[in-house]
Design a protein around this motif. Sequence first.
Motif, PDB file in Angstrom:
ATOM      1  N   GLY A  22       0.811  -1.213   0.000  1.00  8.03           N
ATOM      2  CA  GLY A  22       0.000   0.000   0.000  1.00  8.03           C
ATOM      3  C   GLY A  22       0.843   1.262   0.000  1.00  8.03           C
ATOM      4  N   ILE A  23       1.884   1.278   0.801  1.00 13.06           N
ATOM      5  CA  ILE A  23       2.778   2.437   0.854  1.00 13.06           C
ATOM      6  C   ILE A  23       3.502   2.596  -0.484  1.00 13.06           C
ATOM      7  N   ALA A  24       3.994   1.491  -1.037  1.00 14.41           N
ATOM      8  CA  ALA A  24       4.700   1.542  -2.325  1.00 14.41           C
ATOM      9  C   ALA A  24       3.778   2.022  -3.439  1.00 14.41           C
ATOM     10  N   THR A  25       2.509   1.664  -3.378  1.00 17.15           N
ATOM     11  CA  THR A  25       1.537   2.116  -4.386  1.00 17.15           C
ATOM     12  C   THR A  25       1.324   3.622  -4.294  1.00 17.15           C
ATOM     13  N   ARG A  26       1.170   4.124  -3.088  1.00 13.70           N
ATOM     14  CA  ARG A  26       0.911   5.553  -2.883  1.00 13.70           C
ATOM     15  C   ARG A  26       2.107   6.426  -3.275  1.00 13.70           C
ATOM     16  N   GLU A  27       3.299   5.840  -3.353  1.00 14.25           N
ATOM     17  CA  GLU A  27       4.492   6.601  -3.736  1.00 14.25           C
ATOM     18  C   GLU A  27       4.519   6.965  -5.219  1.00 14.25           C
ATOM     19  N   ILE A  28       3.679   6.342  -6.025  1.00 16.60           N
ATOM     20  CA  ILE A  28       3.719   6.540  -7.473  1.00 16.60           C
ATOM     21  C   ILE A  28       2.863   7.730  -7.881  1.00 16.60           C
ATOM     22  N   ASN A  29       3.455   8.656  -8.634  1.00 12.99           N
ATOM     23  CA  ASN A  29       2.707   9.809  -9.150  1.00 12.99           C
ATOM     24  C   ASN A  29       1.606   9.325 -10.078  1.00 12.99           C
ATOM     25  N   GLY A  30       0.423   9.891  -9.922  1.00 16.50           N
ATOM     26  CA  GLY A  30      -0.722   9.508 -10.736  1.00 16.50           C
ATOM     27  C   GLY A  30      -1.719   8.667  -9.970  1.00 16.50           C
ATOM     28  N   VAL A  31      -1.328   8.161  -8.785  1.00 15.82           N
ATOM     29  CA  VAL A  31      -2.263   7.432  -7.923  1.00 15.82           C
ATOM     30  C   VAL A  31      -2.934   8.464  -7.029  1.00 15.82           C
ATOM     31  N   TYR A  32      -4.241   8.626  -7.206  1.00 22.14           N
ATOM     32  CA  TYR A  32      -4.984   9.575  -6.377  1.00 22.14           C
ATOM     33  C   TYR A  32      -5.343   8.945  -5.038  1.00 22.14           C
ATOM     34  N   ASP A  33      -5.781   7.679  -5.077  1.00 19.54           N
ATOM     35  CA  ASP A  33      -6.167   6.982  -3.858  1.00 19.54           C
ATOM     36  C   ASP A  33      -6.060   5.487  -4.099  1.00 19.54           C
ATOM     37  N   GLY A  84      -5.808  11.837 -16.990  1.00 23.77           N
ATOM     38  CA  GLY A  84      -4.725  12.227 -17.881  1.00 23.77           C
ATOM     39  C   GLY A  84      -3.516  11.319 -17.816  1.00 23.77           C
ATOM     40  N   VAL A  85      -3.443  10.495 -16.801  1.00 18.72           N
ATOM     41  CA  VAL A  85      -2.310   9.578 -16.642  1.00 18.72           C
ATOM     42  C   VAL A  85      -2.538   8.361 -17.541  1.00 18.72           C
ATOM     43  N   ALA A  86      -1.499   7.905 -18.199  1.00 15.12           N
ATOM     44  CA  ALA A  86      -1.583   6.688 -19.006  1.00 15.12           C
ATOM     45  C   ALA A  86      -1.722   5.505 -18.044  1.00 15.12           C
ATOM     46  N   LEU A  87      -2.884   4.899 -18.023  1.00 16.44           N
ATOM     47  CA  LEU A  87      -3.192   3.876 -17.019  1.00 16.44           C
ATOM     48  C   LEU A  87      -2.287   2.659 -17.118  1.00 16.44           C
ATOM     49  N   HIS A  88      -1.947   2.245 -18.324  1.00 15.77           N
ATOM     50  CA  HIS A  88      -1.065   1.077 -18.461  1.00 15.77           C
ATOM     51  C   HIS A  88       0.334   1.381 -17.928  1.00 15.77           C
ATOM     52  N   VAL A 117     -11.285   7.235 -12.203  1.00 19.69           N
ATOM     53  CA  VAL A 117     -10.343   8.283 -12.593  1.00 19.69           C
ATOM     54  C   VAL A 117     -10.895   9.577 -12.016  1.00 19.69           C
ATOM     55  N   ILE A 118     -10.076  10.316 -11.317  1.00 17.57           N
ATOM     56  CA  ILE A 118     -10.516  11.539 -10.655  1.00 17.57           C
ATOM     57  C   ILE A 118     -10.041  12.748 -11.453  1.00 17.57           C
ATOM     58  N   LEU A 119     -10.936  13.704 -11.637  1.00 19.44           N
ATOM     59  CA  LEU A 119     -10.589  14.959 -12.293  1.00 19.44           C
ATOM     60  C   LEU A 119     -10.002  15.894 -11.257  1.00 19.44           C
ATOM     61  N   PHE A 120      -9.102  16.762 -11.675  1.00 20.62           N
ATOM     62  CA  PHE A 120      -8.467  17.671 -10.723  1.00 20.62           C
ATOM     63  C   PHE A 120      -9.475  18.576 -10.044  1.00 20.62           C
ATOM     64  N   ASP A 121     -10.534  19.032 -10.752  1.00 17.71           N
ATOM     65  CA  ASP A 121     -11.520  19.888 -10.097  1.00 17.71           C
ATOM     66  C   ASP A 121     -12.299  19.119  -9.037  1.00 17.71           C
ATOM     67  N   GLU A 122     -12.502  17.814  -9.215  1.00 19.65           N
ATOM     68  CA  GLU A 122     -13.132  16.991  -8.187  1.00 19.65           C
ATOM     69  C   GLU A 122     -12.210  16.869  -6.981  1.00 19.65           C
ATOM     70  N   ALA A 123     -10.935  16.679  -7.234  1.00 22.91           N
ATOM     71  CA  ALA A 123      -9.964  16.539  -6.144  1.00 22.91           C
ATOM     72  C   ALA A 123      -9.852  17.845  -5.363  1.00 22.91           C
ATOM     73  N   ALA A 167     -15.247  10.561  -5.997  1.00 23.86           N
ATOM     74  CA  ALA A 167     -16.032  10.281  -7.197  1.00 23.86           C
ATOM     75  C   ALA A 167     -17.130   9.257  -6.961  1.00 23.86           C
ATOM     76  N   ASP A 168     -16.974   8.354  -5.998  1.00 23.00           N
ATOM     77  CA  ASP A 168     -17.988   7.322  -5.769  1.00 23.00           C
ATOM     78  C   ASP A 168     -19.071   7.754  -4.809  1.00 23.00           C
ATOM     79  N   VAL A 169     -18.854   8.807  -4.026  1.00 22.24           N
ATOM     80  CA  VAL A 169     -19.840   9.164  -3.010  1.00 22.24           C
ATOM     81  C   VAL A 169     -20.471  10.529  -3.216  1.00 22.24           C
ATOM     82  N   ARG A 170     -19.997  11.295  -4.148  1.00 20.16           N
ATOM     83  CA  ARG A 170     -20.585  12.622  -4.359  1.00 20.16           C
ATOM     84  C   ARG A 170     -21.902  12.481  -5.100  1.00 20.16           C
ATOM     85  N   PRO A 171     -22.826  13.395  -4.901  1.00 18.99           N
ATOM     86  CA  PRO A 171     -24.115  13.320  -5.584  1.00 18.99           C
ATOM     87  C   PRO A 171     -23.935  13.498  -7.089  1.00 18.99           C
ATOM     88  N   ARG A 172     -24.660  12.753  -7.843  1.00 12.99           N
ATOM     89  CA  ARG A 172     -24.618  12.844  -9.302  1.00 12.99           C
ATOM     90  C   ARG A 172     -25.754  13.742  -9.772  1.00 12.99           C
TER      91      ARG A 172
END
Length: 153
Positions: free
Chosen positions: A40-51, A98-102, A134-140, A146-151
């Motif tokens: 989990g810590i190693a995953t969070r260290e990577i740029n482009g991982v929001y959560d 915007g991050v290349a997911l692969h 995928v989270i948009l910067f304005d959402e962040a 993204a999963d709990v905000r009202p649509r």
Amino acid sequence: MSTDPGFVGSYSSDGAGSAALTTSQGRTIIADAVVAKIAGIATREINGVYDVGGGTARVVGALRDRIPGARVNHSQGVAVEVGEKQAAIDIGIVAEYGVALHELAAGIRRNVITAVERMTGLEVTEVNITVYDVILFDEADQGFDADVRPRVQ
């Protein structure tokens, strides 16, 4: 496998979800929770991982974050299977738009494998990554999950 060239010993499982490193001088047990935390810590260290984690895990994490003095759950969104000599890891993430997911998945995979193998001596056989959102910067910026905000429809 151990990265220590002077290592003489073997791995065994204690049957309770942990790996045991046995040498002539004693035994070291590595619990699943430890491997999950490292991943989990190693995953969070990577740029482009929001959560890290799917919808439910992130909601629980967001609630925990609102409690003063609550500790971060570094293993949130990470599941592991630890055998006698090997570990398999499943990770769920939310990526930044915007991050290349692969490429993001490849970077996470490399970092997790390196961290877990270096810190535990276990061979990581696979790291499976699920991109839940995928989270948009304005959402962040607004603090929305993204999963709990009202649509709005």
